[in-house]
Design an enzyme around this catalytic site. Structure first.
Site, PDB file in Angstrom:
ATOM      1  N   LEU A   1      -5.265   5.285  -7.738  1.00  0.00           N
ATOM      2  CA  LEU A   1      -4.120   5.919  -8.131  1.00  0.00           C
ATOM      3  C   LEU A   1      -2.596   5.239  -7.576  1.00  0.00           C
ATOM      4  O   LEU A   1      -1.563   5.584  -8.292  1.00  0.00           O
ATOM      5  CB  LEU A   1      -4.075   7.499  -7.773  1.00  0.00           C
ATOM      6  CG  LEU A   1      -5.140   8.292  -8.197  1.00  0.00           C
ATOM      7  CD1 LEU A   1      -5.108   9.793  -7.743  1.00  0.00           C
ATOM      8  CD2 LEU A   1      -5.299   8.416  -9.928  1.00  0.00           C
TER       9      LEU A   1
ATOM     10  N   CYS B   1      -1.486   7.412   9.146  1.00  0.00           N
ATOM     11  CA  CYS B   1      -0.974   8.259   7.935  1.00  0.00           C
ATOM     12  C   CYS B   1      -1.825   9.717   8.126  1.00  0.00           C
ATOM     13  O   CYS B   1      -1.350  10.685   7.526  1.00  0.00           O
ATOM     14  CB  CYS B   1      -1.977   7.590   6.772  1.00  0.00           C
ATOM     15  SG  CYS B   1      -1.400   5.883   6.496  1.00  0.00           S
TER      16      CYS B   1
ATOM     17  N   HIS C   1       4.460   1.911   2.774  1.00  0.00           N
ATOM     18  CA  HIS C   1       5.443   2.817   3.840  1.00  0.00           C
ATOM     19  C   HIS C   1       5.438   1.893   5.050  1.00  0.00           C
ATOM     20  O   HIS C   1       4.968   1.174   5.483  1.00  0.00           O
ATOM     21  CB  HIS C   1       4.364   3.957   4.169  1.00  0.00           C
ATOM     22  CG  HIS C   1       4.250   5.099   3.146  1.00  0.00           C
ATOM     23  ND1 HIS C   1       2.895   5.560   2.867  1.00  0.00           N
ATOM     24  CD2 HIS C   1       5.092   5.514   2.129  1.00  0.00           C
ATOM     25  CE1 HIS C   1       3.085   6.464   2.048  1.00  0.00           C
ATOM     26  NE2 HIS C   1       4.229   6.390   1.458  1.00  0.00           N
TER      27      HIS C   1
ATOM     28  N   GLU D   1       9.174  10.181   1.192  1.00  0.00           N
ATOM     29  CA  GLU D   1       7.883   9.819   1.510  1.00  0.00           C
ATOM     30  C   GLU D   1       7.502  10.570   2.989  1.00  0.00           C
ATOM     31  O   GLU D   1       6.539  10.422   3.509  1.00  0.00           O
ATOM     32  CB  GLU D   1       7.249   8.572   1.608  1.00  0.00           C
ATOM     33  CG  GLU D   1       7.429   7.863  -0.042  1.00  0.00           C
ATOM     34  CD  GLU D   1       6.103   8.283  -0.955  1.00  0.00           C
ATOM     35  OE1 GLU D   1       5.144   8.200  -0.388  1.00  0.00           O
ATOM     36  OE2 GLU D   1       6.564   8.434  -2.214  1.00  0.00           O
TER      37      GLU D   1
ATOM     38  N   ALA E   1      -9.835   6.775  -6.859  1.00  0.00           N
ATOM     39  CA  ALA E   1      -9.359   6.818  -7.997  1.00  0.00           C
ATOM     40  C   ALA E   1      -8.405   5.473  -8.574  1.00  0.00           C
ATOM     41  O   ALA E   1      -8.067   5.616  -9.462  1.00  0.00           O
ATOM     42  CB  ALA E   1      -8.888   8.207  -8.568  1.00  0.00           C
TER      43      ALA E   1
END
Ligand code: SUG
Length: 445
Positions: free
Chosen positions: A21, A369, A250, A174, A19
């Site tokens: 985002l 991740c 990150h 995070e 999407a």
């Protein structure tokens, strides 16, 4: 007592989609609006988990979250039955609706920060679920993530669960994507290394200009305080603002560490000399291996596209580590030849193993991740919910479960189908029984 690193991989959820985002995440924006394949994504993730478990590593699974998140949509004023909420939100506010459909919890490196008992003052394992403040679709993850962590690590003689840090940019956290631990062996006290993108309370300090810094110095310090870490065994470092602006959202997109080894890009940190000397001082007499990849051999751009540093660095034997890298690393000539050479150099990295996690990669999520590392000693391991550990049987059960419940294509239009919520709930209901989690999802409470 012996201790082990356990990798808790996120299972790709039934609503996995693209999407666009995540501003600052190059792959997420590039692949926006492509059709996704949730079934393939989940099977790719399971295959990686099984491969690591077959290498003799301890491997477990974290379940996906309930999506679309109709409870969040109700908080935003959408009313009626679940189907009506979905219909109104998808028509009136498609961008908000897409955010509530994201399967982003698959990237469990961002689920929380964990400090093993060997590092904490009360000798318990500490967990802080990440608030993920910087992105709306991720900021709604922590309530259910916290319930899941508590269902897996439920014994309060060994495990401490902290609330996520207060929401908002000042304490943007995070999780383990910006946290690494160095140690001689897993049972020994380690050095916890926190990497932040900016100072929230001091605007005179360097900060990225184009893309957001998701993790603040103040958030990293708060986690270290909550986890009761020793100051002389904790190191804080600032990520180079220029690499954030180049798409390194990150630290785990530009560096990875394990035991006595830091594998990092030349441009990863501000004040690199200081960072390396702080790490070595905190580590003590044994030398750390600093495996630096020069810009000349692999540019930051190539690192961001191939996800070289989003590899897992795992220990397979004494002085024998393997890099678990995504397939994209072999599609880039420079990265491939770097990987061919690093295993011949004088460092603990002896093998490279490549896995296909393309469905996740297309949203900016590589092998590292997809996993949360939890170091547990034998007693803590025995106190952990055993149904989440990977083995032949769980692998086969979960493959069948994916085949039964998942779609093999999802577009933006499909996300608006109220049937998707029903499918997702019935899949997750069955999953909580497979993994023996009790009731963790809003629809079960
Ligand atoms: O937060 N992508 C995730 C990727 C997270 C990667 N995690 C680590 N580096 N540890 C993110 O940006 C994209 C979703 C979308 O665009 O549909 C997304 O959320």
């Amino acid at each position: 007592m012996r201790a082990f690193e356990v990798n808790f991989d996120g299972l790709v959820g039934p609503t996995h989609n693209y999407a666009g985002l995540s501003v600052g995440n190059v792959a997420s924006l590039k692949n926006a609006d492509q059709a996704s394949n949730p079934k393939q994504g989940a099977l790719q993730g399971l295959a990686k988990m099984k491969a690591l478990s077959d290498m003799g590593l301890k491997q477990a699974v974290l379940p996906p979250l309930e999506r679309p998140d109709v409870n969040t949509l109700r908080l935003l004023g959408f009313k009626g039955s679940d189907a009506e909420v979905i219909q109104q939100a998808s028509q009136q506010a498609p961008a908000i609706y897409a955010a509530t459909c994201s399967a982003s919890s698959m990237w469990t490196a961002n689920a929380c920060t964990v400090s093993p008992s060997a590092d904490t003052k009360d000798a318990k394992v500490h967990f802080t679920a990440a608030n993920l403040s910087n992105k709306f679709h991720r900021s709604i993850e922590s309530p259910t993530t916290s319930r899941i962590l508590k269902a897996i690590f439920s014994n309060d003689a060994h495990f401490v669960h902290h609330e996520p840090l207060p929401l908002g940019d000042h304490f943007g956290d995070e999780g383990a994507a910006n946290h690494t631990r160095f140690c001689t062996d897993y049972q020994s006290t380690g050095v916890e290394f926190f990497v932040y993108g900016k100072y929230a309370f001091d605007a005179t300090k360097p900060a990225p200009k184009k893309f957001p810094a998701r993790q603040t110095f103040e958030a990293s310090q708060a986690i270290a305080r909550l986890h009761e870490l020793s100051t002389n065994k904790t190191v804080f470092a600032q990520q180079h603002p220029d690499v954030i602006d180049a798409g390194v959202f990150h630290n785990d997109v530009i560096a990875v560490g394990n035991q006595n080894c830091l594998f990092y890009h030349e441009n990863a940190f501000l004040n690199t000399e200081q960072v390396l000397s702080d790490l070595q001082n905190a580590f003590g007499e044994q030398p750390l291996h600093f495996v630096m990849v020069p810009e000349q051999l692999v540019s930051v751009k190539d690192a961001v596209h191939s996800y070289l540093f989003n590899s897992q660095l795992v220990t397979l034997g004494p002085d024998h580590m393997a890099i678990i890298a995504p397939g994209e690393c072999h599609e880039n000539e420079k990265v491939k030849s770097y990987l061919d050479s690093v295993i011949l150099a004088d460092n603990p990295i002896k093998e490279v193993k490549i896995y296909d996690v393309k469905q996740s990669m297309q949203n900016g999520g590589g092998p590292a991740c997809l996993r949360q590392r939890v170091v547990l000693n034998e007693t803590e391991l025995a106190a952990t919910n055993h149904s989440v550990f990977m083995n032949e049987q769980l692998f086969s059960t979960l493959n069948n479960w994916v085949e039964k419940h998942y779609r093999d294509t999802l577009t933006e239009k499909d996300l608006a189908d109220p049937q998707l919520l029903e499918e997702s709930r019935s899949a997750l209901d069955e999953l909580t029984r497979i993994l023996n989690l009790g009731s963790v999802y809003p629809f079960q409470l």
